[in-house]
Design an enzyme around this catalytic site. Structure first.
Site, PDB file in Angstrom:
ATOM      1  N   LYS A 160       0.827  -1.213  -0.134  1.00 14.69           N
ATOM      2  CA  LYS A 160       0.066   0.076  -0.097  1.00 14.69           C
ATOM      3  C   LYS A 160       0.761   1.225  -0.101  1.00 14.69           C
ATOM      4  O   LYS A 160       2.063   1.401   0.342  1.00 14.69           O
ATOM      5  CB  LYS A 160      -0.776   0.051   1.202  1.00 14.69           C
ATOM      6  CG  LYS A 160      -2.157  -1.202   0.789  1.00 14.69           C
ATOM      7  CD  LYS A 160      -3.160  -1.073   1.919  1.00 14.69           C
ATOM      8  CE  LYS A 160      -4.186  -1.804   1.354  1.00 14.69           C
ATOM      9  NZ  LYS A 160      -5.451  -2.034   2.382  1.00 14.69           N
ATOM     10  N   ARG A 197      -3.423 -10.069   4.602  1.00 15.00           N
ATOM     11  CA  ARG A 197      -3.957 -10.275   3.377  1.00 15.00           C
ATOM     12  C   ARG A 197      -2.973  -9.878   2.348  1.00 15.00           C
ATOM     13  O   ARG A 197      -2.557  -8.419   2.339  1.00 15.00           O
ATOM     14  CB  ARG A 197      -5.050  -9.366   3.192  1.00 15.00           C
ATOM     15  CG  ARG A 197      -5.817  -9.424   1.909  1.00 15.00           C
ATOM     16  CD  ARG A 197      -7.035  -8.504   2.096  1.00 15.00           C
ATOM     17  NE  ARG A 197      -7.803  -8.353   0.700  1.00 15.00           N
ATOM     18  CZ  ARG A 197      -7.358  -7.628  -0.376  1.00 15.00           C
ATOM     19  NH1 ARG A 197      -6.380  -6.811  -0.257  1.00 15.00           N
ATOM     20  NH2 ARG A 197      -8.216  -7.657  -1.686  1.00 15.00           N
TER      21      ARG A 197
HETATM   22  N1  PMM Z   1      -7.661  -3.789   1.308  1.00 10.58           N
HETATM   23  C1  PMM Z   1      -8.123  -3.711  -0.012  1.00 10.58           C
HETATM   24  C2  PMM Z   1      -9.166  -4.523  -0.684  1.00 10.58           C
HETATM   25  N2  PMM Z   1      -9.789  -5.468   0.403  1.00 10.58           N
HETATM   26  N3  PMM Z   1      -9.890  -6.112   2.792  1.00 10.58           N
HETATM   27  C3  PMM Z   1      -9.566  -6.149   3.933  1.00 10.58           C
HETATM   28  N4  PMM Z   1     -10.114  -7.010   4.668  1.00 10.58           N
HETATM   29  N5  PMM Z   1      -8.556  -5.171   4.347  1.00 10.58           N
HETATM   30  C4  PMM Z   1      -7.748  -4.484   3.430  1.00 10.58           C
HETATM   31  O1  PMM Z   1      -6.860  -3.943   3.960  1.00 10.58           O
HETATM   32  C5  PMM Z   1      -8.316  -4.482   2.005  1.00 10.58           C
HETATM   33  C6  PMM Z   1      -9.580  -5.457   1.763  1.00 10.58           C
HETATM   34  C7  PMM Z   1      -7.383  -2.868  -1.137  1.00 10.58           C
HETATM   35  O2  PMM Z   1      -6.432  -3.465  -1.776  1.00 10.58           O
HETATM   36  P1  PMM Z   1      -6.392  -4.228  -2.943  1.00 10.58           P
HETATM   37  O3  PMM Z   1      -6.783  -3.206  -4.044  1.00 10.58           O
HETATM   38  O4  PMM Z   1      -4.798  -4.768  -3.276  1.00 10.58           O
HETATM   39  O5  PMM Z   1      -7.209  -5.243  -2.909  1.00 10.58           O
END
Ligand code: PMM
Length: 267
Positions: free
Chosen positions: A213, A248
């Site tokens: 991020k 994640r």
């Molecule tokens: N961040 C993203 C998407 N989904 N879900 C959870 N539980 N926690 C997060 O920090 C989170 C998420 C955004 O990141 P991406 O675009 O790489 O999916």
């Protein structure tokens, strides 16, 4: 599934525009190929998402979201891997559960769709990730104002949990997530990561999504998400030492390795 270690939730975004992997696994075949790589690398759960949540992203229609994710969820469930559906929509969550998903990852913590709590309560074997959220992507950075970010995130998560329990969701179903980067500036993310013990007082397992991020890029001067991977691994090691339930992440093997090192240090 675990030997009491931090779990690795691998990210599989079936989107043209997610910040780190948008467009890479947009068609069914490449999504399944990527999922199989993650399985080979020891992933614990695969988080399938059809809607980008990056700041400024427009929403996709319900139908488009379902067309993107349901065939992938079905195939992965058949492969025998644990599947999480990353959605804010109750209807998508219900369809994914029908297709074999056992986790619902809702970045709005139930705020985006009032029917979500009913779907989760009606599926008591499904676990529900309740993320801290202050509005949809287009507006979210305007809401990144806090007096005391740790207390406010904790209290706002607690409010969500109280509502969910009232709606019939059981405590055993709930996993919390402070929502790194969602209505948060870099300083807020760091403050939360430094104080996870205070969030743990809520009494629920914690998931952290910090992979590649922007706040890591701001620390390192790394504009490309790929250049933030080493920093993400450093964070995973510390999160595993702190005993978080799951991370994640985009990469899988490196994070399994980091967690193995942490487990050895904790012996
Ligand atoms: N961040 C993203 C998407 N989904 N879900 C959870 N539980 N926690 C997060 O920090 C989170 C998420 C955004 O990141 P991406 O675009 O790489 O999916």
């Amino acid at each position: 599934m675990s030997e009491n270690r931090t779990l690795v939730m691998g990210i599989l975004n079936i989107t043209p525009d997610s910040f780190a992997d948008g467009g890479k696994h947009f068609d069914f075949e490449s999504a399944i190929l990527r999922a199989k790589e993650m399985i080979d690398e020891g992933v614990d759960i695969i988080d399938v998402g059809g809607e980008s949540t990056r700041p400024g992203a427009e929403r996709v229609s319900e139908e488009e979201e379902r067309v993107r994710v349901i065939p992938v969820v079905t195939e992965l469930a058949e492969l025998g891997v644990a599947v999480s559906i990353d959605t804010m929509r109750a209807s998508t969550a219900a369809a994914a559960i029908g297709a074999g998903a056992t986790y619902v990852n809702d970045v709005s913590g139930g705020l985006a769709d009032i029917d979500m709590a009913k779907v989760i309560a009606g599926n008591p074997l499904v676990q529900y990730i309740v993320m801290h959220w202050r509005g949809h992507s287009v507006a979210m950075q305007a809401n990144a104002t806090y007096e005391d970010v740790v207390s406010e995130v904790k209290d706002e998560l607690d409010e969500r949990i109280i509502e969910l329990l009232k709606a019939g969701v059981s405590a055993e179903q709930i996993i919390i997530d402070p929502g790194i980067g969602f209505a948060k500036k870099a300083e807020h993310n760091w403050e939360l990561l430094r104080n996870l013990d205070r969030l743990a007082l809520l009494g629920y397992p914690i998931l952290i999504g910090a992979s590649r991020k922007k706040f890591l890029g701001e620390l390192l001067g790394a504009n490309s998400p790929d250049d933030r991977e080493a920093a993400t691994i450093a964070l995973t090691t510390n999160l595993a030492l702190a005993g978080v339930w799951g991370v994640r992440t985009h990469a899988v093997k490196a994070h399994r390795d980091a967690i193995a090192v942490a487990m050895e240090l904790l012996k």
